[in-house]
Design a protein around this motif. Structure first.
Motif, mmCIF file in Angstrom:
data_model
loop_
_atom_site.group_PDB
_atom_site.id
_atom_site.type_symbol
_atom_site.label_atom_id
_atom_site.label_comp_id
_atom_site.label_asym_id
_atom_site.label_seq_id
_atom_site.Cartn_x
_atom_site.Cartn_y
_atom_site.Cartn_z
ATOM 1 N N TYR A 173 1.355 -5.748 0.363
ATOM 2 C CA TYR A 173 2.607 -5.564 -0.372
ATOM 3 C C TYR A 173 2.505 -4.381 -1.328
ATOM 4 N N ASP A 174 3.600 -3.663 -1.473
ATOM 5 C CA ASP A 174 3.621 -2.496 -2.354
ATOM 6 C C ASP A 174 3.220 -2.867 -3.776
ATOM 7 N N LEU A 175 3.666 -4.040 -4.246
ATOM 8 C CA LEU A 175 3.329 -4.469 -5.607
ATOM 9 C C LEU A 175 1.814 -4.641 -5.760
ATOM 10 N N GLU A 176 1.143 -5.170 -4.741
ATOM 11 C CA GLU A 176 -0.319 -5.324 -4.792
ATOM 12 C C GLU A 176 -0.995 -3.961 -4.930
ATOM 13 N N GLN A 177 -0.471 -2.972 -4.222
ATOM 14 C CA GLN A 177 -1.074 -1.644 -4.294
ATOM 15 C C GLN A 177 -0.774 -0.975 -5.632
ATOM 16 N N LYS A 178 0.340 -1.348 -6.246
ATOM 17 C CA LYS A 178 0.696 -0.764 -7.543
ATOM 18 C C LYS A 178 -0.074 -1.436 -8.686
ATOM 19 N N ILE A 235 -10.214 3.656 -2.574
ATOM 20 C CA ILE A 235 -9.246 4.136 -1.585
ATOM 21 C C ILE A 235 -8.342 2.965 -1.205
ATOM 22 N N PRO A 236 -7.042 3.013 -1.538
ATOM 23 C CA PRO A 236 -6.153 1.882 -1.232
ATOM 24 C C PRO A 236 -6.063 1.606 0.267
ATOM 25 N N SER A 237 -6.051 0.329 0.609
ATOM 26 C CA SER A 237 -5.904 -0.115 1.998
ATOM 27 C C SER A 237 -4.929 -1.275 2.040
ATOM 28 N N ARG A 238 -4.219 -1.399 3.131
ATOM 29 C CA ARG A 238 -3.288 -2.521 3.311
ATOM 30 C C ARG A 238 -4.033 -3.811 3.655
ATOM 31 N N ILE A 239 -5.144 -3.685 4.411
ATOM 32 C CA ILE A 239 -5.867 -4.891 4.839
ATOM 33 C C ILE A 239 -7.353 -4.777 4.501
ATOM 34 N N LEU A 240 -7.960 -5.929 4.246
ATOM 35 C CA LEU A 240 -9.375 -5.968 3.887
ATOM 36 C C LEU A 240 -10.267 -5.509 5.039
ATOM 37 N N GLU A 241 -9.810 -5.694 6.258
ATOM 38 C CA GLU A 241 -10.580 -5.249 7.410
ATOM 39 C C GLU A 241 -10.839 -3.746 7.353
#
Length: 119
Positions: free
Chosen positions: A20-25, A68-74
């Motif tokens: 989610y965008d909020l998680e990355q922010k 480095i931001p990532s969408r998934i932990l994988e």
């Protein structure tokens, strides 16, 4: 060939990984555990850190991947393994990394969600 298991346990980072965008922010807390099998015969015999993996270098390698931001932990786990493999091509025999997101926003109480990958 003499092998050693080397573990860096419970490395804690604040990072911006999430779908989610909020998680990355906003970011979240993460725990990384790393297990490696390393060829150490020459290092052990000669008491020479240059012939094994340097724990500080490994920690810094993980830290660089965590920013480095990532969408998934994988993706995070994959990048950590790739960086380790590229850095220690002649010494690293196996590696396993576990990346855990603490208190993930999944709609209810949950201490963590984790992904474990190995090479």
């Amino acid at each position: 060939m003499e092998l050693a298991k080397i573990e860096l346990e419970d490395m804690e980072f604040y990072a911006s990984h999430g779908c989610y965008d909020l998680e990355q922010k906003v970011g979240n807390r993460f725990i990384v555990n790393l297990k490696m099998t390393v060829e150490v015969e020459e290092a052990a015999y000669n008491d020479d850190i240059s012939k094994t993996v340097n724990y500080l270098e490994v920690y810094e390698l993980v830290a660089r991947q965590m920013v480095i931001p990532s969408r998934i932990l994988e993706n995070v786990a994959h990048r950590i393994l790739e960086a380790l493999s590229a850095t220690y091509t002649d010494r690293l025999k196996t590696a396993e990394v576990k990346v855990s997101k603490l208190a993930p926003p999944l709609g209810g109480p949950l201490s963590r969600v984790s992904v474990t990958m190995s090479l």
